[in-house]
Design an enzyme around this catalytic site. Structure first.
Site, PDB file in Angstrom:
ATOM      1  N   LYS A   1       8.792  -7.923  28.867  1.00 47.39           N
ATOM      2  CA  LYS A   1       7.379  -7.867  28.503  1.00 47.39           C
ATOM      3  C   LYS A   1       6.852  -9.214  28.018  1.00 47.39           C
ATOM      4  CE  LYS A   1       5.776  -4.525  26.062  1.00 47.39           C
ATOM      5  NZ  LYS A   1       5.576  -3.548  24.968  1.00 47.39           N
TER       6      LYS A   1
ATOM      7  N   ASP B   1       1.347   4.654   7.891  1.00 50.04           N
ATOM      8  CA  ASP B   1       0.404   4.059   6.958  1.00 50.04           C
ATOM      9  C   ASP B   1      -1.001   4.248   7.545  1.00 50.04           C
ATOM     10  OD1 ASP B   1      -0.687   2.398   4.912  1.00 50.04           O
ATOM     11  OD2 ASP B   1      -0.621   0.700   6.296  1.00 50.04           O
TER      12      ASP B   1
ATOM     13  N   ASP C   1      -4.488   2.010   6.749  1.00 50.50           N
ATOM     14  CA  ASP C   1      -5.133   0.742   7.084  1.00 50.50           C
ATOM     15  C   ASP C   1      -4.187  -0.198   7.820  1.00 50.50           C
ATOM     16  OD1 ASP C   1      -7.962   0.413   5.534  1.00 50.50           O
ATOM     17  OD2 ASP C   1      -6.615   1.723   4.419  1.00 50.50           O
TER      18      ASP C   1
ATOM     19  N   ASP D   1      -8.365  -2.539   8.889  1.00 47.33           N
ATOM     20  CA  ASP D   1      -8.456  -2.559   7.436  1.00 47.33           C
ATOM     21  C   ASP D   1      -9.852  -2.170   6.963  1.00 47.33           C
ATOM     22  OD1 ASP D   1      -7.607  -2.939   4.834  1.00 47.33           O
ATOM     23  OD2 ASP D   1      -8.112  -5.070   4.811  1.00 47.33           O
TER      24      ASP D   1
ATOM     25  N   THR E   1      -0.515   7.178   2.759  1.00 50.06           N
ATOM     26  CA  THR E   1      -1.435   6.076   2.510  1.00 50.06           C
ATOM     27  C   THR E   1      -1.561   5.783   1.027  1.00 50.06           C
ATOM     28  OG1 THR E   1      -3.762   5.419   2.689  1.00 50.06           O
ATOM     29  CG2 THR E   1      -3.323   7.767   2.603  1.00 50.06           C
TER      30      THR E   1
ATOM     31  N   ASP F   1      -7.955  -5.536  -2.435  1.00 52.00           N
ATOM     32  CA  ASP F   1      -7.835  -5.097  -3.829  1.00 52.00           C
ATOM     33  C   ASP F   1      -6.379  -5.143  -4.258  1.00 52.00           C
ATOM     34  OD1 ASP F   1      -6.641  -2.867  -2.574  1.00 52.00           O
ATOM     35  OD2 ASP F   1      -8.557  -1.822  -2.465  1.00 52.00           O
TER      36      ASP F   1
ATOM     37  N   LYS G   1       5.969   4.636  -1.578  1.00 54.06           N
ATOM     38  CA  LYS G   1       6.019   5.352  -0.308  1.00 54.06           C
ATOM     39  C   LYS G   1       7.380   5.958  -0.011  1.00 54.06           C
ATOM     40  CE  LYS G   1       2.022   3.452   2.020  1.00 54.06           C
ATOM     41  NZ  LYS G   1       1.447   2.867   3.237  1.00 54.06           N
TER      42      LYS G   1
END
Length: 482
Positions: free
Chosen positions: A168, A208, A210, A216, A244, A400, A408
């Site tokens: 690839k 996850d 974002d 995002d 998340t 932030d 997680k």
């Protein structure tokens, strides 16, 4: 970043490779980290101080499987055959002769790269044998060479994965750009999904939000190419958990971020009720669980905490949680003042963080990273932090900084247990049957990195890569079923 003359590149690569990847001893950590930063363009992403969670000298989050540091070791090993066989002078040769030369060098480079991945694959197999032999007191060869290496849930067919990605990305055909960290990241992703489909059965895929499922700060819109691929996983009876950091306490907030997927599930005629029940959303890292509910106005129903907490999580003391968040809040206030951040404080029941005072403002990445590292160190040195009774995760969310209770690894664990309980004693979902897909494996906090302790992982850099990964996964699963 060092910008030397092009003629100096092979010598510099060879020198870096030999000093960083000397097979006679462990990796030179300082050089490996510097090589990674140069390769990824993240020269200032993490300070060299021991406080940095990405510093392999700390050994803090560098526990599990192939860390970015170990990937640097692989990159350095590949630099040697690149220097020896890249033949950059071929551009000055006669064009007719150059075609033959390029073909020969490509074949030789491919062979040497394949040999390296085959050798690493064998070392990982040996490492797995050592980790499964409780009576063997000696470390594996891989552990001696890369001390930061941790346990593996599955074998990794690296040679096959390299050949797939080489077809690839034409890695062996390149004469001026050596195998990069991104090449290796994608090769390892391919090896991991080959492993979970070849050596076992994938039962749970967690994602996850974002930068993984959507850009995002954006939402999962109905036109997203990710959606049909997630629906395909559900049709194959694979459970899905969206794990998340977004810590919303109500279903409407998650619906606003995931409405494209939730509406598609509700309107799907070929998903069975059981398959629709195979999606959960775990918010705030590991603090709020919602399950799909077609009768709910927002297609998600909150699950009472007492129904899903693990025994370990149930033992977390509310007073300790409040005390930890108080310390984090004070540290964040100090950062706002000291760094003159255009941010305001936000306190939740299981998290505290800072957000920009206006959506148009972007706080500099360096300031966010500094805030994460400082707050993390203050928490680690605090009385409640030293007690280690309550785990926490301080991370840079891109816009932030937040400190969450848990991380997680706990969020993925809850997903595993939740679906295992529904399936009964024969449906236990283990680490080797779990794949977590996320983008946060490098920045300060790196909350997706924590999932490596409870399941296999794939490191992506955008929703586009998530789509490519899911296509590759579907192809491998199709071959296995046929």
């Amino acid at each position: 970043m060092s910008h030397g003359h092009q003629d100096d590149q092979p010598n510099r690569l060879l020198a870096d490779a030999l000093s960083c990847a000397d097979v006679r001893g462990p990796v030179d950590a300082e050089r490996a980290v510097r090589m990674y930063r140069e390769d990824a363009g993240l020269t200032d992403s993490c300070p060299d101080s021991p406080q940095c969670p990405q510093n392999p000298q700390t050994g803090s989050i560098y526990r599990y499987s192939l860390s970015p540091f170990a990937r640097l070791w692989i990159k350095a090993l590949l630099a040697v055959p690149f220097v020896l066989y890249s033949q950059p002078h071929g551009v000055l040769e006669d064009p007719d002769r150059s075609v033959d030369t390029l073909s020969q060098t490509r074949e030789e480079a491919h062979r040497r790269y394949s040999e390296i991945f085959r050798d690493i694959e064998a070392m990982i197999d040996d490492h797995i044998a050592h980790q499964n032999d409780a009576e063997n007191p000696f470390p594996s060869k891989l552990k001696l060479l890369v001390p930061s290496i941790g346990p593996f849930f599955t074998r990794l067919p690296l040679e096959a994965a390299f050949k797939f990605q080489d077809n690839k990305r034409y890695i062996s055909s390149r004469r001026f750009v050596s195998p990069s960290f991104n090449d290796i990241r994608l090769i390892l992703n391919s090896a991991q999904i080959m492993a979970v489909t070849t050596y076992g059965t994938l039962q749970l895929a967690t994602f996850d939000g974002d930068v993984t499922l959507y850009d995002d700060g954006q939402s999962l819109e109905p036109t997203s190419p990710v959606i049909p691929r997630l629906l395909d996983l559900l049709r194959k009876n694979i459970k899905i958990g969206i794990v998340t950091a977004a810590g919303y306490t109500t279903a409407d907030r998650y619906y606003s971020r995931l409405h494209g997927l939730l509406d598609a599930m509700a309107n799907s005629a070929d998903l069975t009720p059981a398959q629709k029940q195979s999606l959960v959303v775990m918010g705030g890292e590991a603090n709020y669980l919602f399950e799909f509910d077609s009768s709910s106005p927002h297609l998600l129903a909150p699950v009472p905490r007492q129904h899903w907490l693990t025994p370990e999580m149930a033992a977390w003391n509310e007073q300790d949680i409040a005390q930890l968040l108080d310390v984090a809040e004070a540290a964040l206030r100090d950062c706002i003042k000291t760094l003159n951040l255009p941010a305001t404080l936000m306190r939740k029941d299981r998290a505290v963080g800072i957000i920009p005072v206006s959506p148009e403002i972007r706080i500099p990445r360096e300031s966010l990273e500094e805030t994460v590292l400082l707050v993390q160190k203050i928490l680690e040195l605090s009385t409640v932090g030293r007690s280690r009774r309550v785990p926490f995760c301080a991370f840079n969310g891109g816009r932030d900084v937040f400190v969450d209770i848990g991380d997680k690894s706990w969020g993925v664990t809850v997903c595993q247990r939740w679906f295992s309980q529904k399936e009964g004693p024969h449906g236990v979902i283990k680490g080797e049957n779990t794949l977590h897909v996320g983008d946060q494996f490098l920045s300060a906090g790196a909350n997706d990195f924590r999932a490596r302790s409870v399941g296999t992982t794939a490191w992506i850099a955008s929703p586009v890569e998530t789509v490519e990964l899911l296509d590759e996964l579907a192809e491998l699963m199709g071959k296995k079923m046929s």
